[in-house]
Design a protein around this motif. Structure first.
Motif, PDB file in Angstrom:
ATOM      1  N   PHE A 228     -68.277  20.762 -23.621  1.00  0.00           N
ATOM      2  CA  PHE A 228     -69.020  19.631 -23.050  1.00  0.00           C
ATOM      3  C   PHE A 228     -69.216  19.771 -21.545  1.00  0.00           C
ATOM      4  CE2 PHE A 228     -64.650  18.491 -22.446  1.00  0.00           C
ATOM      5  CZ  PHE A 228     -64.633  17.824 -21.235  1.00  0.00           C
ATOM      6  N   TYR A 229     -68.609  20.814 -20.953  1.00  0.00           N
ATOM      7  CA  TYR A 229     -68.657  20.961 -19.509  1.00  0.00           C
ATOM      8  C   TYR A 229     -69.751  21.923 -19.044  1.00  0.00           C
ATOM      9  CZ  TYR A 229     -66.378  20.266 -15.021  1.00  0.00           C
ATOM     10  OH  TYR A 229     -66.105  19.892 -13.736  1.00  0.00           O
ATOM     11  N   ILE A 230     -70.380  22.655 -19.976  1.00  0.00           N
ATOM     12  CA  ILE A 230     -71.360  23.662 -19.556  1.00  0.00           C
ATOM     13  C   ILE A 230     -72.533  23.053 -18.799  1.00  0.00           C
ATOM     14  CG2 ILE A 230     -70.882  25.365 -21.381  1.00  0.00           C
ATOM     15  CD1 ILE A 230     -73.467  24.312 -22.745  1.00  0.00           C
ATOM     16  N   GLY A 231     -72.811  21.771 -19.068  1.00  0.00           N
ATOM     17  CA  GLY A 231     -73.949  21.130 -18.421  1.00  0.00           C
ATOM     18  C   GLY A 231     -73.765  21.032 -16.933  1.00  0.00           C
ATOM     19  N   PHE A 232     -72.526  20.808 -16.528  1.00  0.00           N
ATOM     20  CA  PHE A 232     -72.259  20.659 -15.104  1.00  0.00           C
ATOM     21  C   PHE A 232     -72.520  21.973 -14.366  1.00  0.00           C
ATOM     22  CE2 PHE A 232     -69.316  20.931 -11.485  1.00  0.00           C
ATOM     23  CZ  PHE A 232     -69.835  19.900 -10.726  1.00  0.00           C
ATOM     24  N   VAL A 233     -71.927  23.049 -14.900  1.00  0.00           N
ATOM     25  CA  VAL A 233     -72.047  24.345 -14.217  1.00  0.00           C
ATOM     26  C   VAL A 233     -73.493  24.836 -14.241  1.00  0.00           C
ATOM     27  CG1 VAL A 233     -71.228  26.711 -14.156  1.00  0.00           C
ATOM     28  CG2 VAL A 233     -69.683  24.878 -14.872  1.00  0.00           C
ATOM     29  N   ALA A 234     -74.087  24.849 -15.438  1.00  0.00           N
ATOM     30  CA  ALA A 234     -75.464  25.325 -15.538  1.00  0.00           C
ATOM     31  C   ALA A 234     -76.392  24.407 -14.746  1.00  0.00           C
ATOM     32  CB  ALA A 234     -75.898  25.389 -16.993  1.00  0.00           C
ATOM     33  N   GLY A 235     -76.060  23.114 -14.764  1.00  0.00           N
ATOM     34  CA  GLY A 235     -76.878  22.145 -14.037  1.00  0.00           C
ATOM     35  C   GLY A 235     -76.902  22.455 -12.556  1.00  0.00           C
ATOM     36  N   ILE A 236     -75.714  22.733 -11.982  1.00  0.00           N
ATOM     37  CA  ILE A 236     -75.660  23.030 -10.546  1.00  0.00           C
ATOM     38  C   ILE A 236     -76.416  24.315 -10.235  1.00  0.00           C
ATOM     39  CG2 ILE A 236     -74.121  23.762  -8.689  1.00  0.00           C
ATOM     40  CD1 ILE A 236     -73.000  21.278  -8.904  1.00  0.00           C
ATOM     41  N   LYS A 237     -76.292  25.295 -11.125  1.00  0.00           N
ATOM     42  CA  LYS A 237     -76.984  26.557 -10.848  1.00  0.00           C
ATOM     43  C   LYS A 237     -78.496  26.379 -10.942  1.00  0.00           C
ATOM     44  CE  LYS A 237     -73.160  29.447 -12.040  1.00  0.00           C
ATOM     45  NZ  LYS A 237     -72.498  30.159 -13.139  1.00  0.00           N
ATOM     46  N   ALA A 238     -78.941  25.670 -11.954  1.00  0.00           N
ATOM     47  CA  ALA A 238     -80.379  25.448 -12.090  1.00  0.00           C
ATOM     48  C   ALA A 238     -80.890  24.582 -10.947  1.00  0.00           C
ATOM     49  CB  ALA A 238     -80.680  24.798 -13.435  1.00  0.00           C
ATOM     50  N   PHE A 239     -80.058  23.630 -10.541  1.00  0.00           N
ATOM     51  CA  PHE A 239     -80.441  22.796  -9.404  1.00  0.00           C
ATOM     52  C   PHE A 239     -80.591  23.662  -8.156  1.00  0.00           C
ATOM     53  CE2 PHE A 239     -78.764  20.279  -5.733  1.00  0.00           C
ATOM     54  CZ  PHE A 239     -79.893  19.519  -5.550  1.00  0.00           C
ATOM     55  N   THR A 240     -79.642  24.587  -7.955  1.00  0.00           N
ATOM     56  CA  THR A 240     -79.735  25.517  -6.829  1.00  0.00           C
ATOM     57  C   THR A 240     -81.010  26.354  -6.933  1.00  0.00           C
ATOM     58  OG1 THR A 240     -77.340  25.639  -6.781  1.00  0.00           O
ATOM     59  CG2 THR A 240     -78.532  27.347  -5.585  1.00  0.00           C
ATOM     60  N   ALA A 241     -81.308  26.777  -8.156  1.00  0.00           N
ATOM     61  CA  ALA A 241     -82.531  27.559  -8.363  1.00  0.00           C
ATOM     62  C   ALA A 241     -83.747  26.746  -7.940  1.00  0.00           C
ATOM     63  CB  ALA A 241     -82.649  27.968  -9.827  1.00  0.00           C
ATOM     64  N   ALA A 242     -83.764  25.470  -8.320  1.00  0.00           N
ATOM     65  CA  ALA A 242     -84.905  24.614  -7.977  1.00  0.00           C
ATOM     66  C   ALA A 242     -85.002  24.432  -6.466  1.00  0.00           C
ATOM     67  CB  ALA A 242     -84.777  23.262  -8.674  1.00  0.00           C
ATOM     68  N   VAL A 243     -83.859  24.236  -5.812  1.00  0.00           N
ATOM     69  CA  VAL A 243     -83.854  24.053  -4.362  1.00  0.00           C
ATOM     70  C   VAL A 243     -84.280  25.342  -3.670  1.00  0.00           C
ATOM     71  CG1 VAL A 243     -82.367  23.637  -2.359  1.00  0.00           C
ATOM     72  CG2 VAL A 243     -82.123  22.229  -4.392  1.00  0.00           C
ATOM     73  N   LEU A 244     -83.758  26.464  -4.156  1.00  0.00           N
ATOM     74  CA  LEU A 244     -84.101  27.751  -3.567  1.00  0.00           C
ATOM     75  C   LEU A 244     -85.603  28.023  -3.680  1.00  0.00           C
ATOM     76  CD1 LEU A 244     -83.388  30.566  -2.412  1.00  0.00           C
ATOM     77  CD2 LEU A 244     -82.853  31.295  -4.740  1.00  0.00           C
ATOM     78  N   GLY A 245     -86.168  27.724  -4.839  1.00  0.00           N
ATOM     79  CA  GLY A 245     -87.600  27.954  -5.030  1.00  0.00           C
ATOM     80  C   GLY A 245     -88.440  26.942  -4.276  1.00  0.00           C
ATOM     81  N   GLY A 246     -87.843  25.798  -3.948  1.00  0.00           N
ATOM     82  CA  GLY A 246     -88.584  24.712  -3.300  1.00  0.00           C
ATOM     83  C   GLY A 246     -88.730  23.573  -4.299  1.00  0.00           C
TER      84      GLY A 246
END
Ligand code: ADP
Ligand code: MG
Lengths: 304, 238
Positions: A228-246
């Motif tokens: 149930f915790y994978i959402g947090f980790v993947a979420g932060i990484k995808a969020f970083t991806a979104a921020v990095l891309g703009g």
């Protein structure tokens, strides 16, 4: 050289998953200007839907892997987009005209709620699924090191490319895509022109959730376990991806996802597998400090 | 009767922006609304769309009570707004902006209407696939008007269409208003800072002050009204 090539393959696979999730963050930010912190958990829910459906299909005696995958994808996409819709309706829409902070807090609450809901209904232990598509192709062998690409990796990369192409077509070429972009630029005027903005926002959440659902199914199949915790980790990484891309830029989300995926697999291979997530967070902090508009984003102009 | 507002009140939180508006527009009329900054002119126009929703009063459009209609359904009844500050979609092409104008209109009219708009505003034709944000202010205003006309509205609302434009475009805007009314019988409600110009093209006019209508009459009457001249024409507040 061989090791680098292998990490490139692994990184592209991971990056595809992050890119698919990142689109959900970026689309929602684009249209209502908030970070949907529950998005990673919607992705996690989709992984559990995938596990449940896989298990159910196995119990029903479905032995064809392609058929099982197809059914799981369809089921996960349907249920997960329903989750995306519900999250927007219950947690965000009532707060749309409130302060900027309120929906953020609501999003964090929704994230905690989804994690706990899954923990209570599915148990806190990791859920395994039988390994699938673990066969693959050995590209070449140099010394003792052979470079492999598994069927699962091929599927993830190909499916992602197809989805991204279809999604790009949807946003740039269709009437719905036009209305979606219109809402990003001016919601009020779009409503004056006769478009149901609430409906467009709902659909945006559903599309973001559907893409995350595909990522959730792929990850379940790839790793064979979820918790149930994978959402947090993947979420932060995808969020970083979104921020990095703009944040707000769709090509940016895809590019950011790829970069984060590659960074993670190279970091794990050459530096330290235990601390592979540090790279992601360093990037997040650096981008926020030095280039908040990201690689492909527009410089932030405060919306009025 | 095209539009009839009766006793309309509207608020933004604690700001009481409209205080009992009674206003009507007849079919085929050009009606102008003048008033100082912050008088409530824009609010009057957007309140027709329920933004803000009026807290009391009634709005009848073309025989139908639209007071409580959802915002996105108002334009479907035949009202189109050219908003203050133009508000075209800067990161869309001109063609896409015009496509956004037809949310409910018969799609088979699109090509015909597109041609008509490009005839009316030649600048739009040569730049169909250019991002609207790259147009000059005057060109953007033409686009905003064209976008509103794409839905073939019965009532056209123009909120300060000449604001910030070069003299050439100011003339063009008023020419278009007259042309639309004269040649197509378009009913128009016009808000203008440029009161002198507006009163000349209008059949009737209202003066708005602090959310209330303080004066109304024909364009000519208001043009020659000393109080109006002092406040809005002879170098008064705009
Ligand atoms: N979105 C808004 N939120 C709060 N107050 C507003 C808003 N828009 C306008 N107002 C207030 O309502 C009043 C009328 O404004 P407006 O309709 O824009 O006037 P005008 O168009 O005549 O300049 C003003 O006091 C203005 O400050
Ligand atoms: Mg105004």
């Amino acid at each position: 050289m061989a090791q680098a090539l292998q990490q490139l393959i692994n990184g592209l696979t991971l990056g595809s998953v992050y890119g698919l999730i990142a689109i959900g963050y970026t689309m929602v930010y684009g249209i209502i200007g908030m970070i949907n912190f529950a998005h990673g958990d919607v992705y996690m829910v989709s992984a559990f839907i995938a596990v449940t459906t896989f298990t159910l299909l196995a119990a029903l005696g479905v032995s064809s892997v392609p058929l099982a995958l197809l059914v799981v994808l369809v089921v996960a996409v349907l249920f997960t987009s329903a989750y995306g819709w519900t999250v927007e309706r219950t947690a965000y829409r009532p707060l749309r005209n409130s302060t900027r902070l309120a929906p953020l807090i609501s999003a964090i609450g929704m994230s905690i709620f989804l994690q706990n809901m899954v923990q209570v209904t599915q148990g806190a232990r990791v859920k395994p699924v039988p390994p699938m598509l673990s066969d693959g192709i050995t590209l070449f062998t140099s010394g003792s090191y052979s470079v492999r690409i598994s069927s699962a990796q091929i599927l993830i990369i190909v499916l992602t490319v197809v989805l991204m192409a279809g999604f790009t077509w949807l946003i740039t070429r269709t009437a719905f895509g036009r209305q979606q972009r219109a809402c990003e630029q001016d919601r009020l005027v779009t409503a004056f022109l006769g478009y149901n903005v609430d409906r467009i926002i709902s659909l945006t959440f559903m599309i973001g959730a559907a893409l995350a659902a595909v990522a959730g199914v792929m990850v379940t199949m790839y790793y064979g376990v979820v918790d149930f915790y994978i959402g947090f980790v993947a979420g932060i990484k995808a969020f970083t991806a979104a921020v990095l891309g703009g944040v707000g830029s769709l090509p940016g989300a895809m590019l950011g996802g790829l970069i984060i995926g590659l960074l993670e697999s190279f970091w794990a291979s050459y530096l330290s597998p235990e601390y592979k997530d540090i790279g992601t967070f360093v990037i997040l902090i650096m981008v926020l400090m030095f280039r908040p508009s990201g690689l492909l984003g527009r410089p932030e102009v405060e919306k009025v | 009767m095209m539009l009839q507002m009766t006793g309309v009140h509207a608020h933004y939180g604690h700001v009481h922006a409209l205080r009992g508006i009674d206003l009507s527009v007849q079919v085929g009329e050009v009606v102008t609304l003048i008033g100082a900054n912050g008088a409530g002119k824009s609010t009057l126009m957007t309140s027709l769309f329920g933004a803000p929703r009026c807290s009391s009063g009634q709005i009848i459009f073309d025989g139908e009570d639209i007071t409580r209609l959802p915002t996105h359904q108002i334009s479907h009844r035949g009202i189109a707004l050219v908003p203050e500050g133009r508000r075209i979609y800067p990161r869309m092409t001109i063609l896409e902006n015009l496509q956004m104008g037809v949310s409910y209109a018969d799609p088979s009219n699109f090509e015909v209407d597109l041609k008509r708009m490009e005839a009316l505003f030649p600048i739009l034709e040569s730049r169909r696939h250019q991002a609207a944000g790259t147009l000059s202010g005057g060109e953007q205003q033409m686009l905003a008007i064209a976008r509103a006309l794409m839905s073939r509205p019965k009532l056209l609302l123009l909120d300060e269409p000449s604001l910030g434009l070069a003299p050439l475009y100011i003339r063009k805007v008023f020419e278009i208003i007259q042309e639309l009314n004269r040649d197509y019988g378009m009913t128009i409600l016009l808000v203008e800072q440029n009161a002198n110009h507006a009163l000349k093209v209008a059949h009737r006019a209202y003066v708005l002050q602090h959310g209330e209508i303080v004066l109304s009459g024909t364009g000519q009457e208001l043009l020659s009204d000393p109080a109006v001249r002092a406040a809005y024409l002879d170098g008064g507040s705009h």
